[in-house]
Design a protein around this motif. Structure first.
Motif, PDB file in Angstrom:
ATOM      1  N   GLY A   1       0.865  -1.133   0.005  1.00  0.00           N
ATOM      2  CA  GLY A   1      -0.143   0.210  -0.011  1.00  0.00           C
ATOM      3  C   GLY A   1       0.858   1.177   0.043  1.00  0.00           C
ATOM      4  N   LYS A   2       0.179   2.309   0.389  1.00  0.00           N
ATOM      5  CA  LYS A   2       0.951   3.654   0.611  1.00  0.00           C
ATOM      6  C   LYS A   2       0.984   4.252   2.079  1.00  0.00           C
ATOM      7  CE  LYS A   2      -0.737   5.210  -3.690  1.00  0.00           C
ATOM      8  NZ  LYS A   2      -1.386   6.376  -4.595  1.00  0.00           N
ATOM      9  N   ASN A   3       2.144   4.945   2.663  1.00  0.00           N
ATOM     10  CA  ASN A   3       2.354   5.359   3.643  1.00  0.00           C
ATOM     11  C   ASN A   3       2.243   4.527   4.915  1.00  0.00           C
ATOM     12  OD1 ASN A   3       2.019   7.896   2.485  1.00  0.00           O
ATOM     13  ND2 ASN A   3      -0.406   7.920   2.730  1.00  0.00           N
ATOM     14  N   LEU A   4       2.588   3.242   4.624  1.00  0.00           N
ATOM     15  CA  LEU A   4       2.578   1.921   5.534  1.00  0.00           C
ATOM     16  C   LEU A   4       3.906   2.192   6.831  1.00  0.00           C
ATOM     17  CD1 LEU A   4       2.112  -1.004   3.174  1.00  0.00           C
ATOM     18  CD2 LEU A   4       0.406   0.204   4.611  1.00  0.00           C
ATOM     19  N   ASP A   5       4.697   3.211   6.391  1.00  0.00           N
ATOM     20  CA  ASP A   5       5.568   3.832   7.590  1.00  0.00           C
ATOM     21  C   ASP A   5       5.035   4.366   8.684  1.00  0.00           C
ATOM     22  OD1 ASP A   5       5.282   5.534   5.690  1.00  0.00           O
ATOM     23  OD2 ASP A   5       6.980   6.591   6.382  1.00  0.00           O
ATOM     24  N   LEU A   6       3.603   4.797   8.567  1.00  0.00           N
ATOM     25  CA  LEU A   6       3.081   5.386   9.599  1.00  0.00           C
ATOM     26  C   LEU A   6       2.588   4.229  10.702  1.00  0.00           C
ATOM     27  CD1 LEU A   6       0.825   8.014   7.623  1.00  0.00           C
ATOM     28  CD2 LEU A   6       3.255   8.303   9.049  1.00  0.00           C
ATOM     29  N   VAL A   7       2.543   3.088  10.341  1.00  0.00           N
ATOM     30  CA  VAL A   7       1.768   2.200  11.058  1.00  0.00           C
ATOM     31  C   VAL A   7       2.559   1.551  12.517  1.00  0.00           C
ATOM     32  CG1 VAL A   7       0.908  -0.351  11.145  1.00  0.00           C
ATOM     33  CG2 VAL A   7       0.755   1.048   8.961  1.00  0.00           C
ATOM     34  N   ALA A   8       2.134   1.707  13.413  1.00  0.00           N
ATOM     35  CA  ALA A   8       2.934   1.347  14.709  1.00  0.00           C
ATOM     36  C   ALA A   8       2.490  -0.169  15.224  1.00  0.00           C
ATOM     37  CB  ALA A   8       2.687   2.293  15.878  1.00  0.00           C
ATOM     38  N   LYS A   9       1.122  -0.536  14.951  1.00  0.00           N
ATOM     39  CA  LYS A   9       0.704  -1.756  15.494  1.00  0.00           C
ATOM     40  C   LYS A   9      -0.513  -2.421  14.478  1.00  0.00           C
ATOM     41  CE  LYS A   9      -2.227  -1.539  19.021  1.00  0.00           C
ATOM     42  NZ  LYS A   9      -2.585  -1.167  20.496  1.00  0.00           N
ATOM     43  N   VAL A  10      -0.685  -3.650  14.572  1.00  0.00           N
ATOM     44  CA  VAL A  10      -1.478  -4.292  13.651  1.00  0.00           C
ATOM     45  C   VAL A  10      -2.392  -5.183  14.430  1.00  0.00           C
ATOM     46  CG1 VAL A  10      -2.019  -5.806  11.831  1.00  0.00           C
ATOM     47  CG2 VAL A  10      -0.089  -4.206  11.560  1.00  0.00           C
ATOM     48  N   VAL A  11      -3.739  -5.028  14.345  1.00  0.00           N
ATOM     49  CA  VAL A  11      -4.529  -5.727  15.134  1.00  0.00           C
ATOM     50  C   VAL A  11      -5.092  -6.877  14.276  1.00  0.00           C
ATOM     51  CG1 VAL A  11      -6.531  -5.724  16.780  1.00  0.00           C
ATOM     52  CG2 VAL A  11      -4.868  -3.845  16.792  1.00  0.00           C
ATOM     53  N   TYR A  12      -5.376  -8.078  14.445  1.00  0.00           N
ATOM     54  CA  TYR A  12      -5.949  -9.184  13.681  1.00  0.00           C
ATOM     55  C   TYR A  12      -7.382  -9.187  14.294  1.00  0.00           C
ATOM     56  CZ  TYR A  12      -1.690 -10.913  11.655  1.00  0.00           C
ATOM     57  OH  TYR A  12      -0.198 -11.068  11.064  1.00  0.00           O
ATOM     58  N   THR A  13      -8.279  -9.624  13.404  1.00  0.00           N
ATOM     59  CA  THR A  13      -9.431  -9.923  13.783  1.00  0.00           C
ATOM     60  C   THR A  13      -9.566 -11.206  14.659  1.00  0.00           C
ATOM     61  OG1 THR A  13     -10.588  -9.431  11.663  1.00  0.00           O
ATOM     62  CG2 THR A  13     -11.929 -11.111  12.807  1.00  0.00           C
ATOM     63  N   GLY A  14     -10.028 -11.044  15.839  1.00  0.00           N
ATOM     64  CA  GLY A  14      -9.844 -11.928  16.960  1.00  0.00           C
ATOM     65  C   GLY A  14      -9.066 -11.430  18.074  1.00  0.00           C
ATOM     66  N   GLY A  15      -8.476 -10.275  17.866  1.00  0.00           N
ATOM     67  CA  GLY A  15      -7.839  -9.495  18.927  1.00  0.00           C
ATOM     68  C   GLY A  15      -6.439  -9.664  19.138  1.00  0.00           C
ATOM     69  N   ALA A  16      -5.874 -10.246  18.374  1.00  0.00           N
ATOM     70  CA  ALA A  16      -4.339 -10.415  18.569  1.00  0.00           C
ATOM     71  C   ALA A  16      -3.880  -9.200  18.127  1.00  0.00           C
ATOM     72  CB  ALA A  16      -3.660 -11.698  17.764  1.00  0.00           C
ATOM     73  N   GLU A  17      -2.584  -8.643  18.794  1.00  0.00           N
ATOM     74  CA  GLU A  17      -2.050  -7.390  18.645  1.00  0.00           C
ATOM     75  C   GLU A  17      -0.487  -7.670  18.254  1.00  0.00           C
ATOM     76  OE1 GLU A  17      -2.575  -4.328  21.324  1.00  0.00           O
ATOM     77  OE2 GLU A  17      -4.721  -4.413  21.038  1.00  0.00           O
ATOM     78  N   VAL A  18       0.120  -6.865  17.052  1.00  0.00           N
ATOM     79  CA  VAL A  18       1.479  -7.200  16.845  1.00  0.00           C
ATOM     80  C   VAL A  18       1.975  -5.719  16.670  1.00  0.00           C
ATOM     81  CG1 VAL A  18       3.259  -8.025  15.154  1.00  0.00           C
ATOM     82  CG2 VAL A  18       1.034  -9.474  15.619  1.00  0.00           C
ATOM     83  N   GLU A  19       3.278  -5.244  17.237  1.00  0.00           N
ATOM     84  CA  GLU A  19       3.587  -4.117  17.159  1.00  0.00           C
ATOM     85  C   GLU A  19       4.803  -4.187  15.983  1.00  0.00           C
ATOM     86  OE1 GLU A  19       5.452  -2.611  20.611  1.00  0.00           O
ATOM     87  OE2 GLU A  19       3.588  -2.337  21.737  1.00  0.00           O
ATOM     88  N   VAL A  20       4.761  -3.221  15.335  1.00  0.00           N
ATOM     89  CA  VAL A  20       5.654  -3.311  13.969  1.00  0.00           C
ATOM     90  C   VAL A  20       6.655  -2.031  13.956  1.00  0.00           C
ATOM     91  CG1 VAL A  20       4.066  -4.709  12.535  1.00  0.00           C
ATOM     92  CG2 VAL A  20       4.079  -2.022  12.546  1.00  0.00           C
ATOM     93  N   ILE A  21       7.814  -2.326  13.376  1.00  0.00           N
ATOM     94  CA  ILE A  21       8.915  -1.005  13.048  1.00  0.00           C
ATOM     95  C   ILE A  21       8.795  -1.253  11.355  1.00  0.00           C
ATOM     96  CG2 ILE A  21      11.101  -0.189  13.227  1.00  0.00           C
ATOM     97  CD1 ILE A  21      11.139  -1.609  15.935  1.00  0.00           C
ATOM     98  N   PRO A  22       8.164  -0.501  10.573  1.00  0.00           N
ATOM     99  CA  PRO A  22       8.161  -0.470   9.426  1.00  0.00           C
ATOM    100  C   PRO A  22       9.260  -0.359   8.891  1.00  0.00           C
ATOM    101  CG  PRO A  22       6.226   0.580  10.309  1.00  0.00           C
ATOM    102  CD  PRO A  22       7.069   0.500  11.105  1.00  0.00           C
ATOM    103  N   ALA A  23       9.783  -0.979   7.586  1.00  0.00           N
ATOM    104  CA  ALA A  23      11.079  -0.541   6.980  1.00  0.00           C
ATOM    105  C   ALA A  23      10.789  -0.098   5.557  1.00  0.00           C
ATOM    106  CB  ALA A  23      11.774  -1.798   6.544  1.00  0.00           C
ATOM    107  N   SER A  24       9.445  -0.124   5.194  1.00  0.00           N
ATOM    108  CA  SER A  24       9.179   0.721   3.979  1.00  0.00           C
ATOM    109  C   SER A  24       7.763   1.406   3.921  1.00  0.00           C
ATOM    110  CB  SER A  24       9.305  -0.361   2.849  1.00  0.00           C
ATOM    111  OG  SER A  24       8.682   0.162   1.533  1.00  0.00           O
ATOM    112  N   ALA A  25       7.484   2.428   3.184  1.00  0.00           N
ATOM    113  CA  ALA A  25       6.403   3.072   3.176  1.00  0.00           C
ATOM    114  C   ALA A  25       5.361   2.212   2.070  1.00  0.00           C
ATOM    115  CB  ALA A  25       6.422   4.382   2.565  1.00  0.00           C
ATOM    116  N   ILE A  26       5.798   1.599   1.521  1.00  0.00           N
ATOM    117  CA  ILE A  26       4.931   0.725   0.413  1.00  0.00           C
ATOM    118  C   ILE A  26       4.648  -0.697   0.802  1.00  0.00           C
ATOM    119  CG2 ILE A  26       5.442   2.228  -1.462  1.00  0.00           C
ATOM    120  CD1 ILE A  26       7.405   0.255  -2.558  1.00  0.00           C
ATOM    121  N   GLU A  27       5.402  -1.299   1.486  1.00  0.00           N
ATOM    122  CA  GLU A  27       5.308  -2.739   1.862  1.00  0.00           C
ATOM    123  C   GLU A  27       5.315  -3.034   3.417  1.00  0.00           C
ATOM    124  OE1 GLU A  27       6.063  -6.102  -0.959  1.00  0.00           O
ATOM    125  OE2 GLU A  27       7.573  -6.323   0.494  1.00  0.00           O
TER     126      GLU A  27
END
Length: 767
Positions: A395-421
């Protein structure tokens, strides 16, 4: 200068009550009993006597509100009664009044005074000149017997005493009107203990400072000079802003009689009325403020904003902006720069979309809409993935993502390496097919398309134990699995453990120290999967090392655990050695000794120990010195007298502490600022809220203290100085805030910094 007095109503009442002593009136013997009380009405005193015709006559007692009429000789019954309280009533003495007894009438009887009412010379107040008077000027009072007057009382109990009169004779009083005087009737008083008060027929009008009309200050700015024109402005003592703040002002009078007041609008001036106040305290409006505000404000850029972007706000009156409050933030920030037409400010990382507020000193704010830049989801690299596999988002601007929440409630913190993937790990719990929520650092979020999560092809657990199931360390863990034929190994917290598969049931030997969040890894020939499962750790493990019947008798012995009878090299310091026994019932004393293979008492064991009557066991905690003695000198011999040994056990206490740092660092009188490494120490150790953080010290000075900081020198516990306990330990309960600070890694920061004095840091643990 006039001496001015203010008397409260309460003080006046006190004077009247004191004065009643001199004006006591008794009840008529024909009408009342010796208690001077009738029908709930009691008359204690009345006065003044003599009283002036046209003056006020007062009656003091109780229940006087029940009086319906007052009869004075020469007059009709007076029904116009002023009820001050149930204890006091007042009437005005008619001009036709004659000397004599006064009668109080009630519905159920009468009360007659036992003394006659007499009259003074008829003091009168005929005229006030001028009828409108300015404070500081002379007021003339004309009347009769004014030479008897001791004070003149203006409205609101402002008193001018006789010694401050300008002049006084029988027909006239002249006095200077006090600054505090207000509109209202005036009173002349003879100053007696219960004084004669004679009111003026008309109200005296006291001049106030005035303006033709309040100024309209709409659009005015702080520091603007305001000039107010009016009359009698020399009376003004205070100029007050709408928010109650008093401001300095200047009074001027020009040739031709023009008067002005000049003041400067303060920085915090608010909308509302500006008033001037003379000494009387009466407020007079002189202006209405509609403060100037920033207008025609445009934000550039107004959308697509991210933390750190500089926003330029242009418009009119921009110099009035003091601070800026961004949406999603409680604390305002100051502008980087400002002028009459432009303000620049950096966008905080925590700000969200909404209206930022341009705050002014007047307390008013102007809103401006802004929109943050958002991540944009375009696709998944694979719309269907196996449970536990990585998910790749495009996608775009993915470097702004700090956390991803799955359906079901699981949370994963992320450190993006790219704005597009963005590649995201998939937890094996709390993940179901459905959308993923991409959460930004400021809390805003967007959703992806639907992701299908398939069952993996390697060995996995289809249904995990429920939260209500209690699992214990040191016991066998049994669970159903799928694809059992693929399983090649099992690890618990990274260590290989033994397991057995029977059908689709997996049996795993769980270590005794396994606790909350234990990681169980199933290793298959075609992949691995991790699970986080909570266990209750077994912190004590008891092993029976001898059973039988060992009659010690009188200093005999039980030597089965000596000279090779048990491997004492396997025992650790802190282990409890417990001897279970039965005492001789016929004996009156019992003793026990822990000895080596040569029957000598173990060092530090207490030698020959007396047992209490009825005791069933005795426990000795083994030190390293005792264990060395057992290893080097033939093992354990139990001796003593008058008991029979039935069992001997060893209880090992398993510490759940994890050492995250170990060394020897002298704090050296606050001169060492130890930035502990690695900065991932608490992350690697799995620090969480609810754990205990312990710091161990060797203390060498009575004045020993410690201060702790986070990785950016933020003082923990508000910078408090902590003192190790008697064993040299500082134990701290970890809450959510502390866990976050110690596990949040910032580019140049360490996770933990220690300062101190009078001690040496040796170890840091978590449990």
């Amino acid at each position: 200068m006039n001496k001015i007095y203010r008397l409260s109503a309460l003080w006046m009442m006190c004077l009247m009550l004191l004065g009643s002593v001199s004006f006591t009136a008794c009840l008529s013997e024909d009408d009342v009993d010796t208690n001077q009380y009738k029908g709930g009405v009691n008359l204690n005193a009345f006065g003044p006597s003599p009283v002036a015709r046209g003056g006020v006559l007062r009656f003091l007692g109780s229940g006087l509100d029940k009086v319906t009429g007052v009869e004075i000789p020469g007059c009709d019954v007076i029904s116009d009664i002023e009820v001050v309280t149930t204890n006091e009533i007042r009437v005005t003495v008619p001009q036709t009044a004659m000397p004599g007894f006064v009668t109080l009438k009630m519905t159920n009887g009468t009360i007659v005074t036992k003394t006659k009412l007499t009259y003074t010379e008829p003091i009168s107040m005929d005229r006030l000149t001028p009828a409108t008077v300015k404070p500081g000027s002379v007021l003339t009072i004309d009347g009769e017997y004014l030479n008897l007057i001791k004070e003149v009382i203006f409205a609101d109990n402002v008193i001018v005493a006789q010694e401050d009169f300008v002049s006084q004779d029988r027909k006239q009083i002249k006095l200077t009107v006090p600054e505090e005087a207000q509109n209202g009737k005036i009173i002349i008083s003879d100053g007696a203990e219960i004084p004669n008060w004679i009111y003026s027929e008309n109200e005296l009008e006291v001049v106030l400072p005035s303006v033709e009309a309040p100024l309209d200050l709409t659009g005015k700015k702080p520091s603007d000079e305001i000039v107010v024109k009016g009359k009698d402005l020399d009376l003004v003592k205070i100029v007050k802003m709408p928010n109650g703040e008093e401001v300095e002002f200047a009074y001027d009078k020009f040739e031709g009689g023009e008067e002005t007041i000049t003041f400067i609008l303060p920085e915090n001036a608010t909308d509302g009325a500006v008033v001037m106040i003379p000494a009387s305290g009466v407020e007079v409006a002189i202006a209405n403020i509609g403060m100037a505000l920033p207008e025609k404000v445009v934000a550039t850029p107004a959308d697509g904003l991210r933390g750190g972007d500089v926003i330029t706000l242009t418009g009119v009156n921009m110099e009035l902006v003091t601070t800026i409050t961004f949406p999603g933030m409680e604390e305002a920030v100051e502008p980087d720069s400002k002028s009459a037409t432009e303000v620049k400010v950096a966008m905080p990382a925590a700000a969200i979309s909404g209206e930022l507020l341009l705050n002014t000193a007047s307390g008013t704010s102007v809103p401006v809409a802004i929109t943050t830049l958002k991540p944009e989801f375009m696709s998944f690299a694979n719309d269907a993935v196996s449970l536990g596999g990585d998910v790749t988002i495009q996608g775009k601007n993915l470097d702004l993502v700090a956390k991803v929440v799955y359906t079901g409630g699981a949370e994963v913190e992320v450190i993006p390496a790219s704005a597009i993937e963005l590649t995201v790990e998939m937890p094996t719990m709390g993940t179901e097919s459905g959308v993923l929520t991409l959460v930004m650092a400021n809390g805003e979020s967007v959703e992806t398309g639907k992701l299908t999560i398939n069952a993996p092809e390697f060995c996995y657990i289809p249904v995990l134990p429920g939260e209500e199931t209690e699992l214990k360390g040191g016991e066998m863990f049994t669970i159903n699995i799928e694809n059992a034929d693929k399983l090649t190994g099992v690890q618990v917290n990274g260590q290989n453990v033994q397991y057995i598969i029977i059908g689709n049931i997996l049996y795993i030997g769980i270590p005794q120290a396994a606790g909350k969040g234990t990681k169980i890894t199933l290793i298959s020939s075609n992949g691995t999967i991790d699970y986080s499962i909570d266990f209750v750790p077994a912190t004590e493990v008891t092993t029976v090392i001898w059973t039988g019947v060992g009659d010690v008798g009188s200093w005999g012995g039980m030597s089965d655990l000596s000279w090779g009878g048990y491997d004492w090299t396997t025992v650790t310091a802190g282990t409890d050695l417990t001897v279970h026994f039965a005492e001789y019932e016929t004996a009156d004393y019992w003793q026990i000794r822990f000895g080596n293979g040569s029957w000598s008492a173990l060092p530090g064991s207490g030698g020959d120990i007396s047992l209490e009557a009825g005791a069933k066991s005795y426990t000795l905690t083994l030190t390293q010195e005792m264990i060395d003695e057992l290893v080097n000198n033939g093992g354990l011999v139990m001796t003593g007298c008058n008991y029979v040994i039935s069992k001997i056990t060893l209880t090992e206490h398993i510490s759940l502490e994890t050492t995250v740092w170990k060394g020897s660092l002298d704090m050296a009188a606050w001169s060492v600022n130890h930035e502990m490494k690695p900065n991932t120490m608490f992350v690697d150790a799995g620090l969480k809220a609810g754990m205990t953080l312990r710091l161990y010290f060797d203390v060498y000075d009575a004045d020993n203290k410690v201060k702790l900081f986070d990785g950016h020198w933020g003082g923990l516990f508000d910078g408090a100085e902590l003192v190790p306990d008697v064993s040299g330990v500082i134990a701290i309960s970890v809450d959510d805030d502390l866990a976050t600070k110690l596990t949040t890694l910032i580019d140049w920061g360490y996770s933990f910094i220690v300062q101190g004095t009078g001690c040496t840091l040796t170890k840091v643990t978590i449990e």
